[in-house]
Design a protein around this motif. Structure first.
Motif, short mmCIF file in Angstrom:
data_model
loop_
_atom_site.label_atom_id
_atom_site.label_comp_id
_atom_site.label_asym_id
_atom_site.label_seq_id
_atom_site.Cartn_x
_atom_site.Cartn_y
_atom_site.Cartn_z
N PHE A 54 -23.68 2.59 36.58
CA PHE A 54 -23.16 3.18 35.35
C PHE A 54 -24.03 4.37 34.95
CE2 PHE A 54 -22.25 -1.39 35.23
CZ PHE A 54 -20.88 -1.39 35.03
N PHE A 101 -27.21 -3.10 35.25
CA PHE A 101 -26.42 -4.33 35.08
C PHE A 101 -26.71 -5.30 36.23
CE2 PHE A 101 -22.11 -6.46 35.65
CZ PHE A 101 -22.41 -7.46 34.75
N TRP A 142 -26.17 -0.77 39.37
CA TRP A 142 -25.48 -2.05 39.52
C TRP A 142 -26.32 -2.88 40.50
CZ3 TRP A 142 -20.32 -3.39 37.74
CH2 TRP A 142 -19.93 -4.66 38.12
N ARG A 168 -18.28 1.42 41.75
CA ARG A 168 -19.32 1.09 40.78
C ARG A 168 -20.41 0.21 41.38
NH1 ARG A 168 -14.70 -1.34 39.08
NH2 ARG A 168 -14.57 -3.62 38.98
N ASP A 194 -21.53 -5.78 31.15
CA ASP A 194 -20.29 -5.01 31.18
C ASP A 194 -19.25 -5.57 30.22
OD1 ASP A 194 -19.88 -7.37 32.59
OD2 ASP A 194 -18.55 -6.45 34.06
#
Length: 491
Positions: A260, A407, A265, A255, A378
């Protein structure tokens, strides 16, 4: 005779099941409320931070069953003891201290002598000069650099991560480590037991079978060791041959590369070359002693390193078992010492009262204080808690930005074109008080300007949040944030 008949009739009328049920209910109530009251007494007598004490009391009073379960897992304080005896610690620090004392450099930067001295005195974080710092803001570039340096390893590799996933990235790194171990390179790996709970044993067994020394940090086994679940090793450290090191916010998982479905990320990690790697090596070897009870002090793990850059740097650690909160206190000094600006990135913003007051004070005194958070996190619970603190910083003039591209997991701070820090520490209670963390603090214009530019580039992917619009959010949102804020010291 008649009396005996009446007695038999009376006895037959008694509902023994009802009596038994009432006795059982009374016994349960006594035990149940006794457990809650005794737990509250223990919390009060523990002399914790009053905010945290009140948070636990409120949880126990309004959510008693949930509160008792959470306290059993996350609330109990551990006796604060040294990880390592003073004699062993002095042996481990002998080589780094010799390198520090042998330095022939000019005076420390005047604006940061207090911060540098604080870290040196409380954390034995020696300020080493002549370091080169390379900054990575994406998972792919960090992974490529890490793989490149691992392939160069000749003597040893020390690796420590909160999370090592059993996915394509984790298996790739595992295979590289196995290959290096078969070449005769010493390889030691520490992973956090909770961070890797769902990773199957065979993943790490494959390493052990290849000769890699693998240890988990603070194993949690139900029900005996559940008190350890709250104290996690959140550090991300790699040391290669004692002269190249990695530290920052990225774990080993897919990840961190692909993000996502709803966004990237965005994280920050650094590679360091120079004497500051001695600090990363010391942090790893202290953790190795903690998990293995083996003290490694040989000079080959602290090779002589020539100057390779212009950065003065300290590697600072913090842990829940020490008397001080070194990284939090250092950030406090940095914020209150800022003259022109201080920019902060963090995925979670659940600040202690000291940090919150420092940010407000700096902004009120005319310092350009900017805070960048993810627009979408998250973890919805911690994001609600983060939002609950924004009105407090708005009122003082702190500028708040929500990162929209994905994120934001970076944990960075940069100030006055001279000070910057990158590491594993979030601006929240958990990082400051419960986790084992590590940050690199760097004092040089080149690194600070690069970190400043990273922040400003990210700012272009943000929306600025203004107080006049923020207060208009729904009452349901405000209520949810307020409830979560009550539990902020426990999250």
């Amino acid at each position: 005779m008649l009396g005996e008949v009446f007695l038999l009739i009376f006895v037959s009328m008694i509902d023994w099941n009802l009596i038994a049920s009432q006795i059982a209910t009374l016994t349960f109530d006594i035990v149940y409320f006794g457990a809650i009251i005794s737990t509250i007494i223990v919390i009060v007598l523990d002399n914790r931070n009053p905010v945290k004490t009140m948070a636990w009391i409120l949880v126990l009073m309004f959510l008693p069953i949930v509160g008792l379960i959470f306290y059993f897992f996350f609330g109990r304080s551990q006796r604060r003891v040294r990880i390592i005896g003073q004699k062993s610690y002095d042996r481990l620090m002998k080589k780094p201290m010799a390198e520090y004392l042998a330095q022939d450099y000019s005076e420390l930067p005047t604006a940061y002598t207090r911060l540098i001295s604080f870290f040196r005195e409380t954390n034995q974080a020696f300020p080493f000069e002549g370091n080169r710092v390379e900054i990575y803001t994406g998972g792919y570039t960090k992974l490529q650099a890490l793989l490149r340096e691992l392939q160069k390893a000749k003597r040893h590799i020390h690796m420590e991560y909160y999370i090592i996933e059993n996915d394509a990235i984790g298996r790739m790194l595992r295979d590289v480590l196995i290959e290096k171990a078969r070449e005769g390179v010493e390889v030691r790996v520490i992973y956090d037991d909770v961070g890797c709970w769902h990773v199957p044993n065979h993943f790490f067994e494959a390493m052990r079978e290849a000769g890699i020394e693998v240890r988990s940090f603070l194993k949690v086994r139900f029900p005996l060791f559940t008190s350890k679940v709250n104290y996690r090793n959140h550090r991300k450290i790699v040391v290669i041959d004692g002269c190249v090191g990695f530290v920052g916010g990225m774990n080993l998982a897919e990840r961190y590369m692909r993000g996502f479905s709803w966004g990237i990320w965005r994280d920050t990690h650094i590679m360091m070359e120079g004497k500051a790697v001695h600090g990363l090596q010391t942090a790893f070897l202290l953790d190795w002693y903690f998990v293995d009870r083996t003290l490694i002090t040989a000079s080959r793990y602290f090779p002589k390193i020539e100057t390779c850059g212009n950065s003065l740097a300290q590697i600072v650690t913090s842990e829940p078992i020490g008397p001080w909160k070194e990284i939090m206190q250092g950030m406090l000094i940095a914020i209150t010492s800022a003259k022109s600006y201080i920019y902060i990135q963090t995925p979670y913003f659940l600040p202690t009262e000291q940090i919150l007051t420092a940010m407000q004070t700096a902004a009120l005194s005319g310092v350009d204080v900017r805070l960048m958070l993810p627009d979408r996190a998250d973890n919805r619970l911690t994001h609600l808690g983060s939002c609950s603190y924004l009105e407090d910083v708005f009122e003082a003039g702190v500028k708040v930005y929500f990162y929209k591209k994905g994120f934001l997991h970076a944990k960075t701070m940069v100030s006055d074109d001279m000070l910057s820090t990158v590491g594993s520490t979030n601006v929240d209670f958990r990082s400051f008080e419960h986790n084992f963390e590590v940050n690199a603090f760097m004092y040089d214009m080149e690194t600070a300007l690069e970190m400043k530019e990273v922040f400003l580039q990210d700012q272009r992917e943000c929306i600025q949040i203004f107080q006049k619009n923020w207060v208009k959010r729904s009452w349901k949102q405000k209520a949810a944030e307020s409830v979560v804020r009550l539990m902020a010291p426990l999250l």
